[in-house]
Design a protein around this motif. Structure first.
Motif, PDB file in Angstrom:
ATOM      1  N   SER A 199       4.652  -2.013 -12.330  1.00  0.00           N
ATOM      2  CA  SER A 199       5.621  -1.029 -10.681  1.00  0.00           C
ATOM      3  C   SER A 199       7.285  -1.215 -11.419  1.00  0.00           C
ATOM      4  CB  SER A 199       5.145  -0.941  -9.803  1.00  0.00           C
ATOM      5  OG  SER A 199       5.197  -2.180  -9.185  1.00  0.00           O
ATOM      6  N   VAL A 234       8.474  -0.793  -8.443  1.00  0.00           N
ATOM      7  CA  VAL A 234       9.062  -2.475  -7.526  1.00  0.00           C
ATOM      8  C   VAL A 234       8.818  -3.371  -8.182  1.00  0.00           C
ATOM      9  CG1 VAL A 234       7.917  -3.927  -5.672  1.00  0.00           C
ATOM     10  CG2 VAL A 234       8.057  -1.545  -5.669  1.00  0.00           C
ATOM     11  N   ASP A 235       7.650  -3.990  -9.048  1.00  0.00           N
ATOM     12  CA  ASP A 235       7.736  -4.725 -10.007  1.00  0.00           C
ATOM     13  C   ASP A 235       8.828  -5.153 -10.403  1.00  0.00           C
ATOM     14  OD1 ASP A 235       5.331  -6.255  -8.139  1.00  0.00           O
ATOM     15  OD2 ASP A 235       4.593  -4.973 -10.247  1.00  0.00           O
ATOM     16  N   GLU A 259       5.379   4.629  -3.157  1.00  0.00           N
ATOM     17  CA  GLU A 259       5.474   2.870  -3.053  1.00  0.00           C
ATOM     18  C   GLU A 259       5.809   2.232  -2.243  1.00  0.00           C
ATOM     19  OE1 GLU A 259       4.926   0.410  -7.002  1.00  0.00           O
ATOM     20  OE2 GLU A 259       6.054   2.137  -8.244  1.00  0.00           O
ATOM     21  N   ASP A 296       4.374   0.713   0.827  1.00  0.00           N
ATOM     22  CA  ASP A 296       3.582  -0.186   1.255  1.00  0.00           C
ATOM     23  C   ASP A 296       3.721  -1.439   0.564  1.00  0.00           C
ATOM     24  OD1 ASP A 296       3.073   1.380   3.747  1.00  0.00           O
ATOM     25  OD2 ASP A 296       1.003   1.779   2.691  1.00  0.00           O
ATOM     26  N   TYR A 297       3.492  -1.285  -0.565  1.00  0.00           N
ATOM     27  CA  TYR A 297       3.974  -2.359  -1.689  1.00  0.00           C
ATOM     28  C   TYR A 297       4.900  -3.027  -1.596  1.00  0.00           C
ATOM     29  CZ  TYR A 297       3.663  -4.974  -6.075  1.00  0.00           C
ATOM     30  OH  TYR A 297       3.513  -5.948  -6.991  1.00  0.00           O
ATOM     31  N   LEU A 298       6.570  -2.051  -1.982  1.00  0.00           N
ATOM     32  CA  LEU A 298       7.726  -1.870  -1.631  1.00  0.00           C
ATOM     33  C   LEU A 298       8.022  -3.545  -0.497  1.00  0.00           C
ATOM     34  CD1 LEU A 298      10.871  -2.426  -3.024  1.00  0.00           C
ATOM     35  CD2 LEU A 298      11.202  -0.434  -0.878  1.00  0.00           C
ATOM     36  N   LYS A 299       7.435  -2.859   0.823  1.00  0.00           N
ATOM     37  CA  LYS A 299       7.866  -3.887   1.789  1.00  0.00           C
ATOM     38  C   LYS A 299       6.942  -5.630   1.434  1.00  0.00           C
ATOM     39  CE  LYS A 299       6.904  -0.712   4.891  1.00  0.00           C
ATOM     40  NZ  LYS A 299       6.257   0.169   6.105  1.00  0.00           N
ATOM     41  N   GLN A 300       5.684  -5.609   1.027  1.00  0.00           N
ATOM     42  CA  GLN A 300       4.607  -6.268   0.531  1.00  0.00           C
ATOM     43  C   GLN A 300       5.471  -7.242  -0.044  1.00  0.00           C
ATOM     44  OE1 GLN A 300       1.075  -5.347  -0.719  1.00  0.00           O
ATOM     45  NE2 GLN A 300       1.241  -8.004  -2.108  1.00  0.00           N
ATOM     46  N   ARG A 301       5.982  -6.477  -1.450  1.00  0.00           N
ATOM     47  CA  ARG A 301       6.946  -7.951  -2.151  1.00  0.00           C
ATOM     48  C   ARG A 301       8.052  -8.291  -1.815  1.00  0.00           C
ATOM     49  NH1 ARG A 301       4.053 -10.207  -3.877  1.00  0.00           N
ATOM     50  NH2 ARG A 301       6.321 -10.876  -4.989  1.00  0.00           N
ATOM     51  N   SER A 305      14.057  -3.943   2.709  1.00  0.00           N
ATOM     52  CA  SER A 305      13.007  -4.337   1.278  1.00  0.00           C
ATOM     53  C   SER A 305      14.031  -4.431  -0.180  1.00  0.00           C
ATOM     54  CB  SER A 305      12.368  -3.514   1.406  1.00  0.00           C
ATOM     55  OG  SER A 305      11.358  -3.330   2.314  1.00  0.00           O
TER      56      SER A 305
END
Length: 343
Positions: A2, A4-5, A26, A28-33, A252
């Motif tokens: 992704s 973000v990754d 992305e 939610d995934y951004l904040k998660q990472r 983030s």
């Protein structure tokens, strides 16, 4: 992989990737990472800084700031040295181990006065860090403060785009000088903080991209960002405020670009959203800065409108803040909260 990754792996971002994330993709995934990176380095600790807004006099006339020289309506004040030390004493009792002396560029506070103040604080509280946030000074002044015992210095660059900088500041100020100050501070040995307003008039994805690249180049120990909030007695008093969503997205992103950075969930974030600081912490931030200033002066440090100055922002309610931070799975720790150098 992704986007973000890819940003996390490279610790870099392209203009197109920045636009993609600011469009809400992305999220939610951004904040998660970002949270995962922050917890890998700092765990679930949240560092507190005791903010002492000791003067609202300023020689500068920045177009967005309520304590600008040209504001003839504001009631000016200066805390006495005894008053500042009393704030430190109360803060120490409450568990603060970092004091942030913040004020306008007040020419009353000469280098000798600032050095005396730093020395007195360090003599009384040798286990505490002293952070200064008093604007642009000469390299010689910065060296004197460092020799007197100052540990950290916060100086927001506000924008890394020269054209944008000119729209926010009067002619006598320059981005070149602001950047030189930041590089001087870092060279002298301070833990250095930069930062910018989110949603300031004239800001664009292109100017934000310049901010991201400047932060990567400077590699500061701290980055303070918060939403632009207009102040009614300034030339920008009728402009729209920045948003929570954009601010937390940028928090983030900064966490992924600068994994070890100390990243506050700012007062401004808490001003535009009752749970704004919690949202910041859940996006990768790990610092909060309650106000230690005497209550009668807090509203007079009017850099923007509707600034929170009671409740959890007041140091007297530190227990409330601890509970709120605990409710989202983090814990306030009472130590200096220094930047963690990589192995």
């Amino acid at each position: 992989m992704s986007i973000v990754d890819e940003i996390e792996a490279k610790q870099n971002i392209t203009l197109e990737q920045l636009q993609y994330l600011l469009d809400g993709n992305e999220a939610d995934y951004l904040k998660q990472r970002a949270v995962a990176v922050r917890e890998r380095i700092y765990g679930k600790d949240v560092y507190i800084r005791g903010l002492i807004e000791f003067t609202n006099y300023c020689r500068n006339n920045c177009y967005y700031c309520g304590i600008r020289r040209g504001n003839k309506i504001i009631e000016r004040y200066r805390l006495s040295q005894e008053g500042i030390l009393a704030c430190c004493g109360e803060g120490y009792r409450l568990g603060f181990r970092t004091f942030v002396l913040q004020g306008g560029e007040d020419e009353y506070y000469t280098d000798d006065r600032i050095c005396q103040l730093i020395g007195d604080i360090k003599a009384s509280y040798p286990d505490c860090a002293v952070t200064l946030s008093i604007g642009e000074k000469s390299r010689g002044s910065y060296e004197a403060y460092f020799k007197a015992g100052a540990d950290r210095y916060l100086l927001r660059h506000e924008t890394a785009d020269a054209g944008h900088y000119k729209t926010l500041h009067p002619r006598e100020m320059s981005l070149t000088n602001r950047k030189e100050c930041l590089y001087n501070l870092k060279d002298i040995g301070y833990q250095v903080g930069a930062g910018f307003m989110v949603g300031s008039p004239g800001q664009s994805v292109a100017t934000l991209y310049e901010d991201m690249q400047f932060l990567r180049e400077l590699n500061p120990h701290m980055v303070g960002i918060g939403p632009f909030i207009p102040q009614h007695d300034t030339p920008m008093g009728d402009k729209a405020a920045g948003t929570v969503d954009m601010t937390v997205t940028l928090l983030s992103i900064i966490r992924l670009l600068l994994p070890r950075v100390l990243l506050p969930a700012t007062t401004a974030l808490g001003t535009i959203d009752p749970i704004g600081r919690e949202k910041g912490l859940q996006a990768g931030a790990n610092v909060v800065m309650p106000n230690l200033s005497p209550r009668e002066f807090r509203e007079k440090y009017a850099i923007y409108d509707k600034k929170i100055c009671t409740g959890e922002e007041a140091a007297e309610c530190i227990e409330c803040l601890k509970k709120r931070v605990g409710n989202i799975g983090y814990s306030i720790v009472c130590d200096r909260g220094d930047y963690k150098v990589g192995e």
